[in-house]
Design an enzyme around this catalytic site. Structure first.
Site, short mmCIF file in Angstrom:
data_model
loop_
_atom_site.label_atom_id
_atom_site.label_comp_id
_atom_site.label_asym_id
_atom_site.label_seq_id
_atom_site.Cartn_x
_atom_site.Cartn_y
_atom_site.Cartn_z
N PRO A 140 15.30 2.78 5.58
CA PRO A 140 14.44 1.58 5.51
C PRO A 140 15.03 0.33 6.16
O PRO A 140 14.36 -0.68 6.27
CB PRO A 140 14.25 1.37 4.01
CG PRO A 140 15.31 2.14 3.34
CD PRO A 140 15.69 3.25 4.26
N LYS B 35 10.64 0.41 9.24
CA LYS B 35 9.79 1.16 10.16
C LYS B 35 8.96 2.25 9.49
O LYS B 35 7.99 2.74 10.09
CB LYS B 35 10.67 1.82 11.25
CG LYS B 35 11.30 0.82 12.20
CD LYS B 35 10.26 0.05 12.97
CE LYS B 35 10.80 -1.24 13.55
NZ LYS B 35 9.81 -2.31 13.51
N HIS C 244 6.28 -14.11 9.26
CA HIS C 244 7.69 -14.46 9.50
C HIS C 244 7.97 -14.43 11.00
O HIS C 244 7.78 -13.41 11.65
CB HIS C 244 8.62 -13.47 8.77
CG HIS C 244 8.77 -13.77 7.32
ND1 HIS C 244 9.83 -13.33 6.57
CD2 HIS C 244 7.98 -14.47 6.46
CE1 HIS C 244 9.72 -13.77 5.33
NE2 HIS C 244 8.59 -14.44 5.22
N TYR D 68 12.25 -4.85 16.21
CA TYR D 68 11.95 -5.21 14.82
C TYR D 68 10.46 -5.55 14.66
O TYR D 68 9.82 -5.13 13.69
CB TYR D 68 12.80 -6.41 14.38
CG TYR D 68 12.79 -6.63 12.88
CD1 TYR D 68 11.91 -7.56 12.29
CD2 TYR D 68 13.61 -5.89 12.04
CE1 TYR D 68 11.88 -7.74 10.91
CE2 TYR D 68 13.58 -6.06 10.65
CZ TYR D 68 12.71 -6.99 10.11
OH TYR D 68 12.66 -7.16 8.75
N TYR E 30 19.57 -9.72 6.33
CA TYR E 30 20.29 -8.45 6.31
C TYR E 30 21.77 -8.79 6.35
O TYR E 30 22.24 -9.47 7.27
CB TYR E 30 19.94 -7.61 7.54
CG TYR E 30 18.51 -7.09 7.57
CD1 TYR E 30 17.45 -7.91 7.95
CD2 TYR E 30 18.23 -5.79 7.19
CE1 TYR E 30 16.14 -7.43 7.98
CE2 TYR E 30 16.91 -5.30 7.21
CZ TYR E 30 15.88 -6.14 7.60
OH TYR E 30 14.59 -5.67 7.62
P1 FAS Z 1 3.56 8.61 1.26
O1 FAS Z 1 4.74 9.41 0.76
O2 FAS Z 1 3.48 7.17 0.95
O3 FAS Z 1 2.21 9.26 0.68
C1 FAS Z 1 2.05 10.66 0.61
C2 FAS Z 1 1.05 10.95 -0.50
O4 FAS Z 1 0.80 12.37 -0.52
C3 FAS Z 1 1.60 10.59 -1.88
O5 FAS Z 1 0.65 9.83 -2.59
C4 FAS Z 1 1.85 11.94 -2.54
O6 FAS Z 1 1.61 11.92 -3.94
C5 FAS Z 1 0.83 12.83 -1.85
N1 FAS Z 1 1.20 14.25 -1.84
C6 FAS Z 1 2.43 14.78 -1.64
N2 FAS Z 1 2.37 16.13 -1.70
C7 FAS Z 1 1.06 16.45 -1.94
C8 FAS Z 1 0.37 17.67 -2.12
N3 FAS Z 1 1.01 18.83 -2.05
N4 FAS Z 1 -0.97 17.63 -2.36
C9 FAS Z 1 -1.62 16.44 -2.41
N5 FAS Z 1 -1.02 15.23 -2.26
C10 FAS Z 1 0.32 15.25 -2.02
N6 FAS Z 1 9.37 2.01 4.38
C11 FAS Z 1 9.58 0.77 4.86
O7 FAS Z 1 9.07 0.44 5.94
N7 FAS Z 1 10.33 -0.13 4.16
C12 FAS Z 1 10.89 0.19 2.93
O8 FAS Z 1 11.55 -0.62 2.31
C13 FAS Z 1 10.68 1.47 2.39
N8 FAS Z 1 11.19 1.82 1.16
C14 FAS Z 1 10.97 3.09 0.69
C15 FAS Z 1 11.48 3.50 -0.57
C16 FAS Z 1 11.27 4.81 -1.04
C17 FAS Z 1 11.82 5.22 -2.39
C18 FAS Z 1 10.54 5.72 -0.25
C19 FAS Z 1 10.33 7.15 -0.73
C20 FAS Z 1 10.03 5.32 0.99
C21 FAS Z 1 10.23 4.00 1.45
N9 FAS Z 1 9.72 3.58 2.67
C22 FAS Z 1 9.91 2.34 3.17
C23 FAS Z 1 8.96 4.47 3.47
C24 FAS Z 1 7.55 4.49 2.92
O9 FAS Z 1 7.05 3.19 2.87
C25 FAS Z 1 6.77 5.44 3.77
O10 FAS Z 1 7.05 5.25 5.15
C26 FAS Z 1 5.29 5.34 3.56
O11 FAS Z 1 5.03 5.50 2.19
C27 FAS Z 1 4.65 6.44 4.41
O12 FAS Z 1 3.35 6.59 3.99
P2 FAS Z 1 2.68 8.06 3.95
O13 FAS Z 1 3.00 8.76 5.20
O14 FAS Z 1 1.29 7.83 3.54
O15 FAS Z 1 3.50 8.85 2.82
C1 PHB Z 2 11.22 -4.64 1.53
O1 PHB Z 2 10.82 -5.82 1.36
O2 PHB Z 2 11.02 -3.73 0.68
C2 PHB Z 2 11.97 -4.31 2.79
C3 PHB Z 2 11.97 -5.22 3.83
C4 PHB Z 2 12.66 -4.90 5.00
C5 PHB Z 2 13.34 -3.69 5.09
C6 PHB Z 2 13.32 -2.78 4.02
C7 PHB Z 2 12.64 -3.10 2.87
O3 PHB Z 2 14.03 -3.39 6.22
#
Ligand code: FAS
Ligand code: PHB
Length: 392
Positions: free
Chosen positions: A295, A299, A74, A387, A203
């Site tokens: 989100p 980032k 994009h 961005y 957005y």
């Molecule tokens: P993660 O949370 O992905 O991974 C951590 C891992 O550690 C998990 O698999 C968990 O099960 C494991 N773990 C936890 N405790 C443990 C323990 N005690 N022992 C062993 N394992 C354990 N980011 C965006 O950029 N755009 C978005 O739209 C967006 N939407 C999101 C929506 C939600 C609901 C959430 C929660 C996050 C969202 N994020 C988004 C942010 C998300 O993408 C995170 O930044 C990303 O998953 C970060 O990756 P990790 O640091 O690997 O953490």
């Molecule tokens: C998504 O596609 O999940 C998404 C994209 C951009 C954002 C947040 C979420 O800023």
């Protein structure tokens, strides 16, 4: 059972998997301990936009093939307000930078496949993972699996276990400092196998609240609407979601929304959070374990990637040259980029959402900010360079 490995990684999310793959390719063996099952990790629907830095790391990890063939490049992003759509030309304003639309689920899939291919071990459903003695030279991890206790001796522990993980909780609380802002709303997200309403992300700031039109491919769309913190996803039928979404978009765009049955629907709270420092002896916090962003700025996943970049380079230098400079500098280097992304995510969230206490004055300030943004090259360039992702 006791085993020894160079780097013990807690968490099989994007941070843990990407770090494990990069270290493997540098000949540095790791074991990943993951609390959940592999299917559970893959079932989480999260991020959708990758900065070029994250794409570069996937390439460096040897995991870029599907990303480049299926991901969508994009060159622009759109802001909708006052019934109009305004395009921010990311590529032109940043001198060529773009973003890649490719779901976090796919990133996780590709990294898991690569790890399995090289036979690097991940212990799924590892219970009661606990880091020990990381303030000394011989840290180790304990965990339970199938009712038996295990010990994993390592040189270093990477806490890639997300916001609710054990790593940050295990850090000395008299040294750990945290910074937090909770937002007074959440995001209700819906995934559906329908074509996106627009070929680029939109957005939207509307009097009824924020909305985001995103996608996973040209056949699968991802939408979000701002919702109340005490909203329950069960209270939102698909039809109610589609109606509210279209009310928050400019008419011409609303008419382009193709509706269909949701394949996933969930509510995520929004917070800004940073833990300092990100290093405690031989324990490192990496990714969501160390910080959370709303989100809005896309980032979260991308900050996990940049943390991995700094930590990988530090550990690779240690094993290659015996240098501890990277390890000693990891926290400051990672946090410098984290805080800039925290600022951008907070600013974008503040500009695009309805804040209950802001009233009419707050709405007018947001409209002035948006007006300035789309009318000033300098302001649009600032949004664009944040961005697409600031340099590592
Ligand atoms: P993660 O949370 O992905 O991974 C951590 C891992 O550690 C998990 O698999 C968990 O099960 C494991 N773990 C936890 N405790 C443990 C323990 N005690 N022992 C062993 N394992 C354990 N980011 C965006 O950029 N755009 C978005 O739209 C967006 N939407 C999101 C929506 C939600 C609901 C959430 C929660 C996050 C969202 N994020 C988004 C942010 C998300 O993408 C995170 O930044 C990303 O998953 C970060 O990756 P990790 O640091 O690997 O953490
Ligand atoms: C998504 O596609 O999940 C998404 C994209 C951009 C954002 C947040 C979420 O800023």
């Amino acid at each position: 059972m006791s085993k020894r490995v160079k780097v013990g990684i807690i968490g099989s999310g994007p941070a843990g998997l990407l770090l494990g793959q990069l270290l493997h390719r540098a000949g540095i063996e790791t074991v990943i301990l993951e609390r959940r099952s592999q299917d559970y990790v893959l079932g989480r629907i999260r991020a959708g936009v990758l900065e070029q830095g994250a794409v570069g790391l996937m390439d460096k990890a040897g995991c870029g093939t599907r990303l480049h063939s299926e991901g969508l490049v994009h060159a622009g992003v759109n802001l909708a307000f006052d019934g109009e759509l305004h395009r921010i030309d990311l590529e032109e304003l940043t001198g060529g930078d773009t973003v890649m639309v490719y779901g976090q689920t796919e990133v996780t899939h590709d990294l898991m496949d690569a790890r399995a291919e090289v036979g690097a071990p991940t212990i799924y459903e590892a219970d009661k993972v606990q880091p020990h003695d990381f303030d000394g030279q011989s840290p180790y991890l304990t965990y339970e699996k199938d009712g038996r206790s295990h010990r994993l001796d390592c040189d270093f522990i990477a806490g890639c276990d997300g916001y609710h993980g054990i790593s940050r909780q295990s850090a000395p609380q008299n040294i750990l400092k945290t910074y937090e802002r909770i937002y007074p709303f959440g995001w209700l997200g819906l995934l559906a196998d329908v074509p996106p309403a627009n070929h680029e992300l939109v957005y939207a700031n509307s009097a009824r609240g924020f909305a985001l039109c995103s996608m996973r491919s040209l056949e699968r769309s991802r939408y979000y609407i701002q919702c109340d913190l005490n909203d329950a996803v069960e209270a939102w039928s698909d039809e109610a979601f589609w109606d509210e979404l279209r009310h928050r978009l400019p008419d011409r765009l609303a008419q382009c929304v193709t509706t269909g049955p949701s394949i996933e629907k969930s509510i995520a709270p929004l917070r800004s959070f940073v833990a300092e420092p990100l290093r405690f002896g031989r324990l490192f916090l990496c990714g969501d374990a160390g910080h959370i962003v709303p989100p809005t700025g896309a980032k979260g996943l991308n900050l996990a990637a940049s943390d991995v970049h700094y930590l990988y380079e530090a550990l690779a230098a240690y094993y290659r040259d015996g240098s501890e400079a990277g390890i000693d500098g990891y926290s400051a280097a990672a946090l410098a980029r984290v805080w800039k992304a925290e600022r951008f995510s907070w600013w974008f969230t503040t500009m695009m959402h309805r804040f209950p206490d802001d009233g009419p004055f707050g709405q007018k300030i947001q409209e002035a900010e948006l007006d300035y943004l789309v009318g000033s090259r300098a302001a649009a360039t600032s949004l664009a360079e944040n961005y697409v992702g600031l340099p590592y």
